[in-house]
Design an enzyme around this catalytic site. Structure first.
Site, PDB file in Angstrom:
ATOM      1  N   LYS A 248      11.122   4.262 -16.767  1.00  0.00           N
ATOM      2  CA  LYS A 248       9.981   4.265 -15.839  1.00  0.00           C
ATOM      3  C   LYS A 248       8.713   3.873 -16.584  1.00  0.00           C
ATOM      4  O   LYS A 248       8.371   4.473 -17.596  1.00  0.00           O
ATOM      5  CB  LYS A 248       9.821   5.659 -15.220  1.00  0.00           C
ATOM      6  CG  LYS A 248       8.582   5.822 -14.341  1.00  0.00           C
ATOM      7  CD  LYS A 248       8.547   7.197 -13.658  1.00  0.00           C
ATOM      8  CE  LYS A 248       7.245   7.410 -12.878  1.00  0.00           C
ATOM      9  NZ  LYS A 248       7.165   8.750 -12.229  1.00  0.00           N
ATOM     10  N   ASP A 253      -0.374   7.280 -12.779  1.00  0.00           N
ATOM     11  CA  ASP A 253       0.109   7.739 -11.480  1.00  0.00           C
ATOM     12  C   ASP A 253      -0.946   8.606 -10.804  1.00  0.00           C
ATOM     13  O   ASP A 253      -1.058   9.797 -11.078  1.00  0.00           O
ATOM     14  CB  ASP A 253       1.412   8.530 -11.674  1.00  0.00           C
ATOM     15  CG  ASP A 253       2.020   8.988 -10.351  1.00  0.00           C
ATOM     16  OD1 ASP A 253       1.550   8.531  -9.283  1.00  0.00           O
ATOM     17  OD2 ASP A 253       2.977   9.793 -10.397  1.00  0.00           O
ATOM     18  N   LYS A 260      -2.817  12.835  -5.906  1.00  0.00           N
ATOM     19  CA  LYS A 260      -2.607  14.072  -6.670  1.00  0.00           C
ATOM     20  C   LYS A 260      -3.904  14.859  -6.755  1.00  0.00           C
ATOM     21  O   LYS A 260      -4.985  14.274  -6.709  1.00  0.00           O
ATOM     22  CB  LYS A 260      -2.168  13.712  -8.101  1.00  0.00           C
ATOM     23  CG  LYS A 260      -0.751  13.236  -8.227  1.00  0.00           C
ATOM     24  CD  LYS A 260      -0.428  12.957  -9.692  1.00  0.00           C
ATOM     25  CE  LYS A 260       0.998  12.452  -9.852  1.00  0.00           C
ATOM     26  NZ  LYS A 260       2.026  13.401  -9.436  1.00  0.00           N
ATOM     27  N   ASP A 271       2.954   8.482 -17.688  1.00  0.00           N
ATOM     28  CA  ASP A 271       4.045   8.312 -16.724  1.00  0.00           C
ATOM     29  C   ASP A 271       4.893   7.067 -17.047  1.00  0.00           C
ATOM     30  O   ASP A 271       5.792   6.700 -16.291  1.00  0.00           O
ATOM     31  CB  ASP A 271       3.450   8.236 -15.311  1.00  0.00           C
ATOM     32  CG  ASP A 271       4.373   8.828 -14.249  1.00  0.00           C
ATOM     33  OD1 ASP A 271       5.326   9.543 -14.627  1.00  0.00           O
ATOM     34  OD2 ASP A 271       4.150   8.558 -13.055  1.00  0.00           O
ATOM     35  N   ASP A 330       3.570   9.379  -3.745  1.00  0.00           N
ATOM     36  CA  ASP A 330       3.625   9.948  -5.088  1.00  0.00           C
ATOM     37  C   ASP A 330       5.060   9.984  -5.627  1.00  0.00           C
ATOM     38  O   ASP A 330       5.274  10.248  -6.804  1.00  0.00           O
ATOM     39  CB  ASP A 330       3.011  11.350  -5.077  1.00  0.00           C
ATOM     40  CG  ASP A 330       2.608  11.835  -6.458  1.00  0.00           C
ATOM     41  OD1 ASP A 330       2.648  11.015  -7.399  1.00  0.00           O
ATOM     42  OD2 ASP A 330       2.263  13.019  -6.581  1.00  0.00           O
ATOM     43  N   GLU A 332       6.877   7.618  -6.501  1.00  0.00           N
ATOM     44  CA  GLU A 332       6.881   6.178  -6.788  1.00  0.00           C
ATOM     45  C   GLU A 332       7.880   5.785  -7.872  1.00  0.00           C
ATOM     46  O   GLU A 332       8.366   4.663  -7.904  1.00  0.00           O
ATOM     47  CB  GLU A 332       5.472   5.716  -7.182  1.00  0.00           C
ATOM     48  CG  GLU A 332       5.097   5.893  -8.666  1.00  0.00           C
ATOM     49  CD  GLU A 332       5.052   7.342  -9.137  1.00  0.00           C
ATOM     50  OE1 GLU A 332       4.974   8.239  -8.276  1.00  0.00           O
ATOM     51  OE2 GLU A 332       5.104   7.574 -10.353  1.00  0.00           O
ATOM     52  N   ARG A 334      10.976   6.685  -8.490  1.00  0.00           N
ATOM     53  CA  ARG A 334      12.318   6.333  -7.994  1.00  0.00           C
ATOM     54  C   ARG A 334      12.314   4.965  -7.316  1.00  0.00           C
ATOM     55  O   ARG A 334      13.333   4.279  -7.332  1.00  0.00           O
ATOM     56  CB  ARG A 334      12.805   7.438  -7.051  1.00  0.00           C
ATOM     57  CG  ARG A 334      11.987   7.590  -5.800  1.00  0.00           C
ATOM     58  CD  ARG A 334      12.210   8.925  -5.117  1.00  0.00           C
ATOM     59  NE  ARG A 334      11.547  10.028  -5.841  1.00  0.00           N
ATOM     60  CZ  ARG A 334      11.614  11.307  -5.490  1.00  0.00           C
ATOM     61  NH1 ARG A 334      12.323  11.672  -4.445  1.00  0.00           N
ATOM     62  NH2 ARG A 334      10.982  12.229  -6.183  1.00  0.00           N
TER      63      ARG A 334
HETATM   64  N1  BES Z   1       5.068  11.305 -12.366  1.00  0.00           N
HETATM   65  C1  BES Z   1       5.308  12.318 -11.398  1.00  0.00           C
HETATM   66  C2  BES Z   1       6.159  13.451 -11.938  1.00  0.00           C
HETATM   67  C3  BES Z   1       5.505  14.346 -12.954  1.00  0.00           C
HETATM   68  C4  BES Z   1       4.806  15.461 -12.560  1.00  0.00           C
HETATM   69  C5  BES Z   1       5.631  14.083 -14.294  1.00  0.00           C
HETATM   70  C6  BES Z   1       4.233  16.281 -13.502  1.00  0.00           C
HETATM   71  C7  BES Z   1       5.046  14.910 -15.249  1.00  0.00           C
HETATM   72  C8  BES Z   1       4.356  16.005 -14.842  1.00  0.00           C
HETATM   73  C9  BES Z   1       6.071  11.718 -10.209  1.00  0.00           C
HETATM   74  O1  BES Z   1       5.757  10.408  -9.906  1.00  0.00           O
HETATM   75  C10 BES Z   1       5.710  12.527  -9.007  1.00  0.00           C
HETATM   76  O2  BES Z   1       4.573  12.515  -8.640  1.00  0.00           O
HETATM   77  N2  BES Z   1       6.684  13.212  -8.427  1.00  0.00           N
HETATM   78  C11 BES Z   1       6.468  14.004  -7.281  1.00  0.00           C
HETATM   79  C12 BES Z   1       7.592  13.767  -6.308  1.00  0.00           C
HETATM   80  C13 BES Z   1       7.359  14.389  -4.962  1.00  0.00           C
HETATM   81  C14 BES Z   1       6.224  13.702  -4.250  1.00  0.00           C
HETATM   82  C15 BES Z   1       8.637  14.284  -4.152  1.00  0.00           C
HETATM   83  C16 BES Z   1       6.399  15.456  -7.719  1.00  0.00           C
HETATM   84  O3  BES Z   1       7.167  15.843  -8.603  1.00  0.00           O
HETATM   85  O4  BES Z   1       5.567  16.190  -7.213  1.00  0.00           O
HETATM   86 ZN    ZN Z   2       5.071   9.267 -11.412  1.00  0.00          ZN
HETATM   87 MN    MN Z   3       4.111  10.248  -8.606  1.00  0.00          MN
END
Ligand code: BES
Ligand code: ZN
Ligand code: MN
Length: 480
Positions: A248, A253, A260, A271, A330, A332, A334
């Site tokens: 990734k 992000d 966020k 990220d 968010d 993104e 995947r």
């Molecule tokens: N990059 C984030 C995941 C993340 C969160 C990495 C905290 C490191 C620390 C990812 O893109 C994300 O935002 N995931 C969301 C998914 C949700 C919207 C289904 C999450 O984990 O909140």
């Molecule tokens: Zn992310």
């Molecule tokens: Mn995200």
């Protein structure tokens, strides 16, 4: 300075019998009085007063219980030695491989761990660096070990440690510097000189390939997307297997329109740590002349907010043809990985591993102590887990139950990209599985392990370089 790891239990230092005398009994006294017990990362420094050792001083370093001395622990002990040497600006350091540890593996972890301490995170500091000076010379001492095997092990450890530091450097870079274009050119700069071939796909090419998920994430940003393909193609390697490593590469992000919260958002510059790990592992595999074909694929985008950004409810079409209803912008990672997984298979990868800072849910489940591991078939997930263990990255297997697939059902498209809170790490992995067609695949969720929140004896604050060792070990594994 000679670093001597000392175990906690009943370590009487029998393999260095003259050491106590060489320090005029200081070491024995510290052991007897309880001043130094061998507790993990504790240290005690004594002056060498006789000519019995080349070193002017000896540093005993607590190594904890002998039964806990797995690869990760040994590497961290060496890193703690490296940081101690560095903070004290020691110009020449030696690390002793203790009797009872496998000398060859321990020498590798020693060189890797010491190298890890060389990393400097103060890139943008204009004044004096506080972090001391890393030694000019580091020696690994393993009495009685086969010299050729030892040299190989030290070279390997040094290479892996240096490559992990490159991954850390990339992940620490701020997103105004490390844009997708800059990320791509830095990956090329670290890959081409070691004999890897690199192809950088621009947005026109990405569009031609039909990668609607990747473009859907990228379209809100002023920075154009890139897709980097790195190839390790040794001339005498068999046609198959081809290991496909996908990382990734979200350079920042924000969450997109599903934005966020402000608190802690600055961390989202890392990220792309999965992508950095893939690039670093390919570099290590090239330097170590891995005798098999490996393809690295890194989709690079910025997930930004803006008038052109993808909205919740939008439907995007992947390169494989699967349509995705974007419930949450968010989620993104995947999306971009799905198109990259498709492309890895187009290019002939037979065995897949993706690495991503994918979900907060994985961090909720495992904290910072292990990365989440998913995959199928189980035997492939186990191969990856074992490689992680040997390399010193801790991976913990999480489930892919068929029920998670039901949670991805969409009313208007093939699947949704976000199934909400419950089992968030597993539903994310399940989404990725939709894009894998009949070949071994594993997914590492490094959201909890890519970034160290506090400084530790063995680790500076910031990017950790996690997964570089797992991927390198895997690439060097004789049979996949
Ligand atoms: N990059 C984030 C995941 C993340 C969160 C990495 C905290 C490191 C620390 C990812 O893109 C994300 O935002 N995931 C969301 C998914 C949700 C919207 C289904 C999450 O984990 O909140
Ligand atoms: Zn992310
Ligand atoms: Mn995200």
């Amino acid at each position: 300075m000679l670093f001597v790891p000392v175990f906690e239990d009943d370590d009487r230092l029998e393999d260095v019998p003259e050491l106590d005398a060489a320090t005029s009994g200081d070491i024995g006294r510290a052991r007897d009085s309880g001043e130094f017990r061998g507790k993990l990362y504790e240290y005690f420094i004594a002056r060498v007063t006789t000519g019995a050792y080349q070193a002017a001083r000896v540093a005993l370093v607590g190594a904890g219980r002998r039964s806990d001395a797995d690869p990760e622990r040994l590497r961290r002990i060496a890193a703690a030695c490296g940081y101690t040497a560095r903070l004290r600006s020691i110009s020449s350091a030696a690390l002793l491989v203790r009797n009872g540890c496998d000398p060859i593996k321990t020498a590798e972890f020693g060189a890797d761990g010491m190298s890890y301490a060389e990393f400097d995170s103060g890139t943008y500091k204009t004044g004096d660096r506080e972090a001391g000076r890393f030694p000019d010379r580091v020696v690994i001492v393993a009495p009685g070990a086969d010299e050729a095997a030892l040299n190989d092990a030290v070279f390997r450890g040094r290479t892996i440690g240096e490559c992990a530091n490159r991954a850390r450097g990339l992940a620490n870079e701020p997103a105004n510097v490390l844009t997708p274009r800059e990320f791509a050119s830095r990956v090329a700069a670290m890959s081409v000189p070691v004999g890897l071939s690199v192809e950088i796909l621009d947005e026109d090419r990405i569009r031609e390939l039909g990668m609607g998920l990747l473009l859907g994430v990228s379209q809100g940003s002023a920075e154009p997307a890139r897709l980097v393909v790195i190839r390790h193609d040794p001339p005498d390697a068999p046609e198959t297997p081809v290991l496909g490593l996908i990382g990734k590469g979200v350079t920042f992000d924000t969450g997109g329109v599903s934005i966020k919260p402000a608190d802690g958002m600055e961390r989202m510059k890392d990220d792309m740590a999965g992508g950095a790990a893939v690039a670093a592992a390919l570099r290590a595999l090239a330097i170590l002349k891995a005798p098999r074909r490996v393809i690295g694929i890194i989709p690079m985008v910025e997930n930004a907010v803006g008038g052109r950004a993808t909205r919740p409810g939008d439907v995007l079409t992947s390169a494989s043809g699967t349509t995705v209803e974007v419930i949450n912008t968010d989620a993104e990672g995947r999306l971009i990985l799905a198109d990259a997984l498709w492309y890895a298979q187009e290019l002939g990868a037979t065995h897949l591993v993706d690495v991503a800072t994918l979900t907060g849910a994985c961090m909720v489940a495992l904290g910072r102590s292990a990365s989440g591991l998913f995959g199928s078939p189980d035997s492939w997930a186990e191969t990856v887990r074992a490689a992680g263990h040997r390399g010193g990255d801790r991976l913990w297997t999480l489930p892919l139950h068929e029920e998670y697939r039901d949670m991805l059902r969409s009313e208007i498209a093939d699947i949704i990209n976000s199934a909400g809170r419950w089992a968030g790490a597993s539903t994310a992995a399940m989404f990725l599985r939709e894009f894998v067609k009949g070949r071994p695949w594993a997914h590492l969720d490094i959201a909890g392990t890519a970034w160290a929140e506090d400084r530790r004896a063995y680790q500076s604050k910031g990017a950790t370089g996690v997964a570089v060792r797992t991927l390198t070990e895997l690439g060097l594994t004789p049979t996949l």
